[in-house]
Every structure is written in structure tokens, then in C-alpha cells.
Design a protein around this motif. Structure first.
Motif, PDB file in Angstrom:
ATOM      1  N   ASP A   1     -74.322  20.772  14.992  1.00 57.23           N
ATOM      2  CA  ASP A   1     -75.163  21.479  15.959  1.00 57.23           C
ATOM      3  C   ASP A   1     -76.592  21.620  15.459  1.00 57.23           C
ATOM      4  O   ASP A   1     -77.549  21.384  16.190  1.00 57.23           O
ATOM      5  CB  ASP A   1     -74.557  22.851  16.306  1.00 57.23           C
ATOM      6  CG  ASP A   1     -74.169  23.645  15.066  1.00 57.23           C
ATOM      7  OD1 ASP A   1     -74.127  23.046  13.977  1.00 57.23           O
ATOM      8  OD2 ASP A   1     -73.928  24.851  15.191  1.00 57.23           O
ATOM      9  N   VAL A   2     -76.731  21.983  14.180  1.00 58.71           N
ATOM     10  CA  VAL A   2     -78.059  22.083  13.578  1.00 58.71           C
ATOM     11  C   VAL A   2     -78.716  20.710  13.553  1.00 58.71           C
ATOM     12  O   VAL A   2     -79.885  20.549  13.910  1.00 58.71           O
ATOM     13  CB  VAL A   2     -77.977  22.652  12.144  1.00 58.71           C
ATOM     14  CG1 VAL A   2     -79.345  22.650  11.488  1.00 58.71           C
ATOM     15  CG2 VAL A   2     -77.410  24.065  12.176  1.00 58.71           C
ATOM     16  N   CYS A   3     -77.928  19.730  13.147  1.00 60.04           N
ATOM     17  CA  CYS A   3     -78.418  18.358  13.070  1.00 60.04           C
ATOM     18  C   CYS A   3     -78.976  17.915  14.421  1.00 60.04           C
ATOM     19  O   CYS A   3     -80.053  17.353  14.508  1.00 60.04           O
ATOM     20  CB  CYS A   3     -77.275  17.441  12.624  1.00 60.04           C
ATOM     21  SG  CYS A   3     -77.751  15.734  12.476  1.00 60.04           S
ATOM     22  N   PHE A   4     -78.217  18.218  15.466  1.00 55.21           N
ATOM     23  CA  PHE A   4     -78.619  17.820  16.816  1.00 55.21           C
ATOM     24  C   PHE A   4     -79.928  18.492  17.212  1.00 55.21           C
ATOM     25  O   PHE A   4     -80.814  17.869  17.804  1.00 55.21           O
ATOM     26  CB  PHE A   4     -77.497  18.189  17.792  1.00 55.21           C
ATOM     27  CG  PHE A   4     -77.614  17.508  19.118  1.00 55.21           C
ATOM     28  CD1 PHE A   4     -77.247  16.171  19.253  1.00 55.21           C
ATOM     29  CD2 PHE A   4     -78.095  18.188  20.218  1.00 55.21           C
ATOM     30  CE1 PHE A   4     -77.361  15.537  20.473  1.00 55.21           C
ATOM     31  CE2 PHE A   4     -78.209  17.559  21.443  1.00 55.21           C
ATOM     32  CZ  PHE A   4     -77.838  16.226  21.577  1.00 55.21           C
TER      33      PHE A   4
ATOM     34  N   ASP B   1     -84.814  15.465  16.529  1.00 53.29           N
ATOM     35  CA  ASP B   1     -86.109  15.029  17.057  1.00 53.29           C
ATOM     36  C   ASP B   1     -87.213  15.206  16.017  1.00 53.29           C
ATOM     37  O   ASP B   1     -87.994  14.291  15.753  1.00 53.29           O
ATOM     38  CB  ASP B   1     -86.481  15.862  18.293  1.00 53.29           C
ATOM     39  CG  ASP B   1     -85.840  15.299  19.551  1.00 53.29           C
ATOM     40  OD1 ASP B   1     -84.920  14.469  19.414  1.00 53.29           O
ATOM     41  OD2 ASP B   1     -86.254  15.702  20.649  1.00 53.29           O
ATOM     42  N   ARG B   2     -87.226  16.432  15.477  1.00 54.19           N
ATOM     43  CA  ARG B   2     -88.259  16.767  14.497  1.00 54.19           C
ATOM     44  C   ARG B   2     -88.100  15.915  13.242  1.00 54.19           C
ATOM     45  O   ARG B   2     -89.071  15.439  12.669  1.00 54.19           O
ATOM     46  CB  ARG B   2     -88.134  18.265  14.145  1.00 54.19           C
ATOM     47  CG  ARG B   2     -89.334  18.851  13.465  1.00 54.19           C
ATOM     48  CD  ARG B   2     -89.362  20.359  13.653  1.00 54.19           C
ATOM     49  NE  ARG B   2     -88.308  21.030  12.896  1.00 54.19           N
ATOM     50  CZ  ARG B   2     -88.485  21.498  11.647  1.00 54.19           C
ATOM     51  NH1 ARG B   2     -89.628  21.342  11.029  1.00 54.19           N
ATOM     52  NH2 ARG B   2     -87.503  22.103  11.019  1.00 54.19           N
ATOM     53  N   TYR B   3     -86.853  15.735  12.853  1.00 53.57           N
ATOM     54  CA  TYR B   3     -86.556  14.957  11.653  1.00 53.57           C
ATOM     55  C   TYR B   3     -87.096  13.537  11.785  1.00 53.57           C
ATOM     56  O   TYR B   3     -87.772  13.025  10.891  1.00 53.57           O
ATOM     57  CB  TYR B   3     -85.038  14.942  11.434  1.00 53.57           C
ATOM     58  CG  TYR B   3     -84.589  14.159  10.226  1.00 53.57           C
ATOM     59  CD1 TYR B   3     -84.449  14.786   8.984  1.00 53.57           C
ATOM     60  CD2 TYR B   3     -84.288  12.804  10.317  1.00 53.57           C
ATOM     61  CE1 TYR B   3     -84.033  14.075   7.885  1.00 53.57           C
ATOM     62  CE2 TYR B   3     -83.869  12.090   9.219  1.00 53.57           C
ATOM     63  CZ  TYR B   3     -83.745  12.731   8.008  1.00 53.57           C
ATOM     64  OH  TYR B   3     -83.333  12.019   6.911  1.00 53.57           O
ATOM     65  N   VAL B   4     -86.809  12.911  12.920  1.00 55.52           N
ATOM     66  CA  VAL B   4     -87.239  11.522  13.124  1.00 55.52           C
ATOM     67  C   VAL B   4     -88.757  11.424  13.179  1.00 55.52           C
ATOM     68  O   VAL B   4     -89.355  10.502  12.624  1.00 55.52           O
ATOM     69  CB  VAL B   4     -86.598  10.958  14.414  1.00 55.52           C
ATOM     70  CG1 VAL B   4     -87.246   9.650  14.825  1.00 55.52           C
ATOM     71  CG2 VAL B   4     -85.098  10.756  14.211  1.00 55.52           C
TER      72      VAL B   4
END
Ligand SMILES: [Zn+2]
Length: 77
Positions: free
Chosen positions: A24-27, A31-34
Motif C-alpha cells: 500500500d505504501v509502495c503504491f 509516482d514520486r519514486y519514479v
């Protein structure tokens, strides 16, 4: 039904290295990560634990790869 490779993956996810990141956190952060990744930022410092999650979670890894390809191609235009 023992699955050593699954145990290994879980062990890596639940290990002491860094905070725990779930799907859930990953999801939420993907966007920000990429965007940070494409900007050449240090994503491990910006969003600790997310890279480790991607390494151990094929579903999120796939999501990341397609998002990375999408955002990357948008930026290239
Ligand atoms: Zn996941």
C-alpha cells in the motif's frame, strides 16, 4: 508445501534493514519514486525501504517498471 525462495523473500522484506514498506505504501509512493529516480535523485534516501520492497515484490516491481517506462518516455518527448 515449503517454498524456500518465498521464505527468503519474506526474510529480506522483514529483515532489520530499513523501515518496512508494504504494497500500500509502495503504491502511494511509486509516482514520486519514479520521478525522483528519473531525476537522478537518491531514491533510497528520499523514500527508504521502497527499493527493497520492489526487489522482493514482483507485483510492485512490474508496476514500477511500466510506470518508469511511461514517465521516461513522456519526459523524452
Ligand atoms: Zn508490493
Amino acid at each position: 508445501m515449503e517454498r524456500p525462495e518465498l521464505k527468503q523473500t519474506l526474510g529480506r522484506l522483514l529483515g532489520p534493514a530499513g523501515p518496512e514498506v508494504g504494497c500500500d505504501v509502495c503504491f502511494d509512493e511509486l509516482d514520486r519514486y519514479v520521478e525522483l529516480e528519473l531525476a537522478g535523485e537518491d531514491v533510497d534516501t528520499a523514500i527508504p525501504g521502497l527499493r527493497a520492497h520492489l526487489d522482493g515484490c514482483p507485483a510492485c516491481r512490474e508496476e514500477h517498471d511500466s510506470l518508469h517506462a511511461l514517465v521516461g518516455s513522456e519526459q523524452a518527448l
